[in-house]
Design a protein around this motif. Structure first.
Motif, mmCIF file in Angstrom:
data_model
loop_
_atom_site.group_PDB
_atom_site.id
_atom_site.type_symbol
_atom_site.label_atom_id
_atom_site.label_comp_id
_atom_site.label_asym_id
_atom_site.label_seq_id
_atom_site.Cartn_x
_atom_site.Cartn_y
_atom_site.Cartn_z
ATOM 1 N N ARG A 1 -7.736 8.438 -76.836
ATOM 2 C CA ARG A 1 -8.238 8.113 -75.495
ATOM 3 C C ARG A 1 -8.302 9.356 -74.612
ATOM 4 O O ARG A 1 -9.324 9.630 -73.977
ATOM 5 C CB ARG A 1 -7.339 7.054 -74.849
ATOM 6 C CG ARG A 1 -7.701 6.719 -73.417
ATOM 7 C CD ARG A 1 -6.860 5.569 -72.854
ATOM 8 N NE ARG A 1 -5.431 5.753 -73.073
ATOM 9 C CZ ARG A 1 -4.640 6.527 -72.333
ATOM 10 N NH1 ARG A 1 -5.141 7.195 -71.306
ATOM 11 N NH2 ARG A 1 -3.356 6.651 -72.596
ATOM 12 N N TYR A 10 -23.084 8.283 -73.258
ATOM 13 C CA TYR A 10 -23.195 7.845 -71.860
ATOM 14 C C TYR A 10 -23.090 9.040 -70.914
ATOM 15 O O TYR A 10 -23.823 9.163 -69.928
ATOM 16 C CB TYR A 10 -22.068 6.859 -71.515
ATOM 17 C CG TYR A 10 -22.480 5.411 -71.547
ATOM 18 C CD1 TYR A 10 -23.489 4.918 -70.724
ATOM 19 C CD2 TYR A 10 -21.838 4.516 -72.401
ATOM 20 C CE1 TYR A 10 -23.851 3.573 -70.754
ATOM 21 C CE2 TYR A 10 -22.194 3.168 -72.435
ATOM 22 C CZ TYR A 10 -23.205 2.713 -71.609
ATOM 23 O OH TYR A 10 -23.567 1.393 -71.640
ATOM 24 N N ASP A 11 -22.154 9.906 -71.214
ATOM 25 C CA ASP A 11 -21.900 11.038 -70.327
ATOM 26 C C ASP A 11 -23.120 11.968 -70.254
ATOM 27 O O ASP A 11 -23.519 12.389 -69.168
ATOM 28 C CB ASP A 11 -20.687 11.807 -70.842
ATOM 29 C CG ASP A 11 -20.242 12.868 -69.878
ATOM 30 O OD1 ASP A 11 -19.759 12.502 -68.789
ATOM 31 O OD2 ASP A 11 -20.400 14.066 -70.185
ATOM 32 N N LYS A 29 -11.048 11.745 -75.579
ATOM 33 C CA LYS A 29 -12.422 11.410 -75.200
ATOM 34 C C LYS A 29 -12.807 12.084 -73.888
ATOM 35 O O LYS A 29 -13.940 12.531 -73.729
ATOM 36 C CB LYS A 29 -12.567 9.888 -75.059
ATOM 37 C CG LYS A 29 -12.700 9.179 -76.391
ATOM 38 C CD LYS A 29 -12.839 7.676 -76.180
ATOM 39 C CE LYS A 29 -12.930 6.974 -77.528
ATOM 40 N NZ LYS A 29 -12.879 5.493 -77.353
ATOM 41 N N ASP A 30 -11.870 12.134 -72.942
ATOM 42 C CA ASP A 30 -12.172 12.808 -71.666
ATOM 43 C C ASP A 30 -12.449 14.290 -71.879
ATOM 44 O O ASP A 30 -13.319 14.874 -71.230
ATOM 45 C CB ASP A 30 -11.006 12.631 -70.681
ATOM 46 C CG ASP A 30 -11.045 11.267 -70.005
ATOM 47 O OD1 ASP A 30 -12.056 10.561 -70.156
ATOM 48 O OD2 ASP A 30 -10.065 10.908 -69.335
ATOM 49 N N HIS A 89 -18.932 7.427 -75.721
ATOM 50 C CA HIS A 89 -18.524 8.110 -74.491
ATOM 51 C C HIS A 89 -19.327 9.380 -74.223
ATOM 52 O O HIS A 89 -19.726 9.641 -73.095
ATOM 53 C CB HIS A 89 -17.014 8.402 -74.493
ATOM 54 C CG HIS A 89 -16.533 9.187 -75.651
ATOM 55 N ND1 HIS A 89 -16.510 8.676 -76.934
ATOM 56 C CD2 HIS A 89 -16.047 10.441 -75.751
ATOM 57 C CE1 HIS A 89 -16.030 9.596 -77.759
ATOM 58 N NE2 HIS A 89 -15.747 10.676 -77.066
ATOM 59 N N ARG A 116 -15.973 14.735 -73.695
ATOM 60 C CA ARG A 116 -17.091 14.578 -72.770
ATOM 61 C C ARG A 116 -17.373 15.853 -71.984
ATOM 62 O O ARG A 116 -18.507 16.337 -71.937
ATOM 63 C CB ARG A 116 -16.791 13.465 -71.751
ATOM 64 C CG ARG A 116 -16.653 12.101 -72.346
ATOM 65 C CD ARG A 116 -16.841 10.996 -71.309
ATOM 66 N NE ARG A 116 -15.891 11.064 -70.211
ATOM 67 C CZ ARG A 116 -15.802 10.137 -69.272
ATOM 68 N NH1 ARG A 116 -16.613 9.076 -69.308
ATOM 69 N NH2 ARG A 116 -14.934 10.244 -68.296
ATOM 70 N N VAL A 117 -16.331 16.409 -71.354
ATOM 71 C CA VAL A 117 -16.594 17.555 -70.477
ATOM 72 C C VAL A 117 -16.868 18.824 -71.275
ATOM 73 O O VAL A 117 -17.688 19.647 -70.876
ATOM 74 C CB VAL A 117 -15.462 17.792 -69.452
ATOM 75 C CG1 VAL A 117 -15.365 16.617 -68.493
ATOM 76 C CG2 VAL A 117 -14.133 18.064 -70.115
#
Lengths: 284, 284, 284, 284
Positions: free
Chosen positions: B251, B103-104, B254-255, B100, B258-259
């Motif tokens: 889950r 990709y980001d 992961k968000d 993740h 990423r940021v």
């Protein structure tokens, strides 16, 4: 809303038919459910639920409900608590020198955000008697040092009994409450000025500053014998930056402490918190 | 915006006239300051600043600026770095099995959110070669175990030199990088899946679940020899509840990862992060 | 921190050498800058800055600083304000029936979170006189209806002059202040109980409920003739769900209103807010 | 988790015994409830619930469950939907030129964060065919202008039928879908790049910049004939400051749009969203 309700908080080994059995008990007796929520912890094999129904039109008298429900609960191996919304809990607020959580809780109680009475404030310092006086609340100054702790905690207990206290709120009470005391009076909510488990113990803002964190937090939890390790009810955080000195963290933290403690106390008073293991289910 | 700029990052014992002296240096040479920010750490007696100015119309040639500024910096006891906005840094992204963050970061680089090149992906597993291929990036699979670590890290270093890498991004690289490696290549940003200093080390989401926290977080920091203890660049959090199983924490986390990682890398690439002691000043 | 400082807030057409000229002015007169921040609005061609320096050791007497700086400012076409940290501003708090922002502002002023005096409370209702009495603050009850508005606003103005008020804080004052009044006394901060520009005007929580939003907010802004359209100083939000009735939105909103208003007032009092056009630069 | 479940979403005029009747239906047929949540909108006199139970051991065959439940639902005046967890919905993603939501949804579907198939991408521009190709998804370029709208929407409908699409996700599809189309295919989720109801319509970030807001947001909602006025599923916000130009708002907004849209689509796919009036109940 103004009509009284009954609330059952139930935890039970998970099995088929639990929702049906509990709902049938209330329906068969003419109750109208206004709030029902449940949670299953599959790993623990545990079913947890909160059901609230209107007492108006309910056919069982109040003093029978418990016994009647127990006949259903026992075969299921369920633990349960029964509460009535018009039984107003009595709070003791314990403070040291900081007044922000104290003012906030009193304000919320007066503003009817929390259904509770606050007949008692206890402090290890005399400073906040002025606030107690301002709002007509009894204030007891019980200084603590390492030599007198056991004896002073005996006075604490006596006061809690005398004032018929249901819940102690440690509203920035900067003393450790002994295991012995907690075992005798376990209904205690504490506010800790960090996002636990970070910065357990003393001076969390100083340590947060030294670690250079970009977020500070506050945690409301039930007190248990192990320091700052009890079941967490509520947490929240606030962004900080390199511009914030320790005193800025302390100031910003106060806003967090106020709302996090107030939310936790309110949830507890509405019987929305169910503890199991070292975790809470919060039925919001 | 499209015209190239120069940026000075300066840390210096606090003293009168610093802003004037630095601003005069740029003005006297015909520079137009487009961004200036400063911070004073009074406890440390340290002045920290970031100044960015347009190179167009600046009278000093690029290769002279450093020497010219040093003549001012040295008497002040200042440490400084000079960067040019049109020097595009080269990143190596290190991953294990999770894709993740990879990709980001690639998406952001392609979307021009970050001015960087990404010529190299290194992994201790072969799984993400497919992503590298999708975007035409070189992928090197370098398996690690306790016996071959030193020798594999030598390969890492060699690759970084070969690809002329400026910054390593540990984008969920689930291996500990050795102190020795860090001393040889210190420009490393790591993403840790907790709000540090809570849950240092392995399995933070499992431990967060067991502790019953109501908030999870992620932390981007520079790698240092002590595990998860380096200077924090960015943190953020997300609310969770009793309904969230460990896999939900993973889950939702992961968000966050990423940021938080993307913001930290972007701030670093824009030369907005100044490290001193174990802290960062982030000139946003 | 305890030593007095001077602060310049400057807005100026963007041009080379601004930072140098301003910094030189302070340095040449022996000042020690402790905080400097700047912003360039490239679209507007405007440079905005805030500079704060210690008065101790500064060679210009206070009453000369303005004239001396004006000699620099005028050729640059700059607008500027000069403030001294030991000049304590005087606040009037205007309320209607809700007391949460009032209590909060008074508490913060007593807790020294805000350097201000609060000599005056004005209300269109008599209810909150009790709070004013509790803290020894003068309270004036000035009822408003559509027929007496102009004449009552004349009384408002008279009171502001009599009490030498620097800033009016509309702390849930549920009346529209006229354009005429604002033109005579423009230093007014209002708290609006929505994330503007959503839900301008009356009953924002009811309209938020009807719209089914998942987030509510509060906005502190300077009052301007157009309702709820003035420059925004601070905003914040809180998550809500289908479980929240209108009264829950109102209750949760109060926590937002308190902190958003308090932050805005504090930023204003520290001379950290610079208005240009209908926007603010907040030098945090 | 891997065993299939059935989910009932029910809305019904409020009356005594609803929980009992529904729970009995499932228990009597041997079902094990794993998730039950309910909400009562007292103002609307409406009871809304979501019940999920394991199909393993349930005595009714799948094709009978609906008819059997209807015998209970009809006398209650209930509206209901029945879903099976192993029926995988088919999504069409509609885009224009921006790829961030598209990449994000595809990544989440591949990462098994969402149980869905994505067989179809439709766009009014050709640019994102490359992404469709990268992941092997059919791409149809259907340009829209004011003259060909009706005829192109006919093509849209045909494609949705041909690909047996259950849900359309407008992932930054910068065209207005006609009322006529929505009446024929009402299962549409849109992401709007503002915290609705602020900044309905075009260019919300530009208007947010002009208004000088300190918070930007994104909103996922069901499409209805009135623009940006449909039932809101999810919203979130991000802090901004005077330092953020319009392009920064756009960049930061993309991170919001991705997560808000993804959460809404996931909630819908898990049958956790119940629409009534212009509001949603989200059973999280």
């Amino acid at each position: 809303m103004i009509h009284p309700t009954a609330t059952l908080l139930i935890s039970c080994p998970d099995q088929r038919g639990l929702v049906a059995k509990i709902a049938n008990f209330i329906y068969a007796n003419g109750g109208n459910i206004i709030h029902a929520d449940q949670h299953t912890d599959f790993a623990a094999g545990l079913f947890l639920t909160r059901i609230e129904w209107q007492l108006e039109g309910f056919n069982l008298p109040r003093d029978i409900i418990g016994a009647a429900f127990n006949a259903i609960a026992q075969p299921l191996g369920a633990k349960w608590e029964l509460h009535f919304s018009d039984t107003i809990p009595r709070l003791a607020i314990w403070v040291s020198r900081q007044d922000h959580c104290l003012y906030d809780l009193i304000w919320r109680q007066r503003a009817k955000e929390m259904a509770a009475e606050i007949p008692l404030i206890i402090s290890n310092h005399p400073h906040l008697k002025v606030v107690a006086d301002q709002f007509g609340i009894d204030f007891h100054h019980i200084p603590i040092n390492k030599d007198n702790k056991a004896e002073q905690e005996a006075k604490h207990l006596e006061l809690l009994q005398q004032y018929q206290i249901d819940l102690v709120v440690l509203a920035k009470y900067m003393q450790i409450v002994s295991s012995d005391f907690i075992s005798k009076f376990p209904q205690i909510i504490n506010i800790h000025h960090s996002f636990l488990p970070a910065f357990v113990g003393a001076n969390p803002y100083h340590r947060a500053f030294e670690r250079g964190v970009k977020v500070i937090g506050a945690t409301a939890h039930y007190a248990t014998p192990e320091l700052d390790a009890g079941p967490i009810i509520e947490q929240d955080v606030f962004r900080v930056s390199h511009r914030d000195e320790v005193e800025d963290l302390i100031r910003k933290g106060k806003d967090l402490e106020r709302v996090v403690l107030a939310r936790a106390v309110r949830l507890h008073l509405q019987n929305r918190v169910l503890v199991y293991g070292n975790r809470t289910v919060v039925f919001e």
